[in-house]
Design a protein around this motif. Structure first.
Motif, PDB file in Angstrom:
ATOM      1  N   ALA A 123       0.757  -1.119   0.030  1.00 39.11           N
ATOM      2  CA  ALA A 123      -0.096   0.208  -0.066  1.00 39.11           C
ATOM      3  C   ALA A 123       0.987   1.361   0.064  1.00 39.11           C
ATOM      4  N   ASN A 124       1.795   1.327   0.711  1.00 33.30           N
ATOM      5  CA  ASN A 124       2.632   2.511   0.928  1.00 33.30           C
ATOM      6  C   ASN A 124       3.359   2.982  -0.668  1.00 33.30           C
ATOM      7  N   SER A 125       3.868   1.797  -1.122  1.00 35.63           N
ATOM      8  CA  SER A 125       4.462   2.039  -2.523  1.00 35.63           C
ATOM      9  C   SER A 125       3.502   2.624  -3.563  1.00 35.63           C
ATOM     10  N   ARG A 126       2.227   1.825  -3.542  1.00 30.40           N
ATOM     11  CA  ARG A 126       1.444   2.277  -4.497  1.00 30.40           C
ATOM     12  C   ARG A 126       0.544   3.760  -4.228  1.00 30.40           C
ATOM     13  N   ALA A 127       0.429   4.019  -3.004  1.00 30.81           N
ATOM     14  CA  ALA A 127       0.078   5.468  -2.654  1.00 30.81           C
ATOM     15  C   ALA A 127       1.260   6.315  -2.928  1.00 30.81           C
ATOM     16  N   ASN A 128       2.217   6.175  -2.834  1.00 28.84           N
ATOM     17  CA  ASN A 128       3.391   7.083  -3.192  1.00 28.84           C
ATOM     18  C   ASN A 128       3.345   7.142  -4.619  1.00 28.84           C
ATOM     19  N   ASP A 129       3.200   6.063  -5.624  1.00 28.10           N
ATOM     20  CA  ASP A 129       3.208   6.422  -7.046  1.00 28.10           C
ATOM     21  C   ASP A 129       2.195   7.017  -7.413  1.00 28.10           C
ATOM     22  N   PHE A 130       0.846   6.996  -6.797  1.00 23.93           N
ATOM     23  CA  PHE A 130      -0.221   7.962  -7.091  1.00 23.93           C
ATOM     24  C   PHE A 130       0.192   9.635  -6.584  1.00 23.93           C
ATOM     25  N   LEU A 131       0.807   9.613  -5.245  1.00 21.66           N
ATOM     26  CA  LEU A 131       1.263  11.072  -5.044  1.00 21.66           C
ATOM     27  C   LEU A 131       2.318  11.655  -6.027  1.00 21.66           C
ATOM     28  N   SER A 132       2.971  10.904  -6.429  1.00 17.06           N
ATOM     29  CA  SER A 132       4.003  11.173  -7.408  1.00 17.06           C
ATOM     30  C   SER A 132       3.602  11.646  -8.769  1.00 17.06           C
ATOM     31  N   LYS A 133       2.214  11.496  -9.113  1.00 14.63           N
ATOM     32  CA  LYS A 133       1.345  11.981 -10.035  1.00 14.63           C
ATOM     33  C   LYS A 133       0.530  12.999  -9.884  1.00 14.63           C
ATOM     34  N   GLY A 134       0.679  13.541  -8.808  1.00  9.42           N
ATOM     35  CA  GLY A 134      -0.195  14.603  -8.186  1.00  9.42           C
ATOM     36  C   GLY A 134      -1.214  14.316  -7.573  1.00  9.42           C
ATOM     37  N   TRP A 135      -1.879  12.934  -7.308  1.00  5.42           N
ATOM     38  CA  TRP A 135      -3.032  12.958  -6.549  1.00  5.42           C
ATOM     39  C   TRP A 135      -2.757  13.486  -5.041  1.00  5.42           C
ATOM     40  N   LYS A 136      -3.742  13.700  -4.333  1.00  5.31           N
ATOM     41  CA  LYS A 136      -3.669  14.151  -2.988  1.00  5.31           C
ATOM     42  C   LYS A 136      -4.021  13.070  -1.965  1.00  5.31           C
TER      43      LYS A 136
END
Length: 85
Positions: free
Chosen positions: A17-30
């Protein structure tokens, strides 16, 4: 934080989960929230928790997400077809 532009959310609570969340955060998701989530109660009555992450997307990010999901599905189908033909 202003969430008024959020139109779609995803929750991750698995071991990656941490890695997947970081992937989306790096794309600008909040990042909407982070917390613990009860996953299971084991036979010895011990609770098993994971950290859950919720991320949110704007309309444009969500549209990009849908396009990527469609491309991933097509690629998965091509791979499956190779092995089933």
């Amino acid at each position: 934080m202003d969430y008024s532009d959020i139109v779609f959310t995803l929750e991750f609570d698995d071991d990656g989960a941490n890695s997947r969340a970081n992937d989306f955060l790096s794309k600008g998701w909040k990042l909407i929230s982070v917390g613990t989530k009860l996953i299971d109660i084991l036979e010895n009555n011990q609770a098993y928790y994971n950290t859950a992450y919720v991320v949110g997307a704007t309309k444009e990010q969500y549209e990009g997400y849908l396009i990527q999901e469609e491309e991933d599905l097509k690629e998965s189908q091509r791979i499956t077809d190779r092995f089933t033909d």
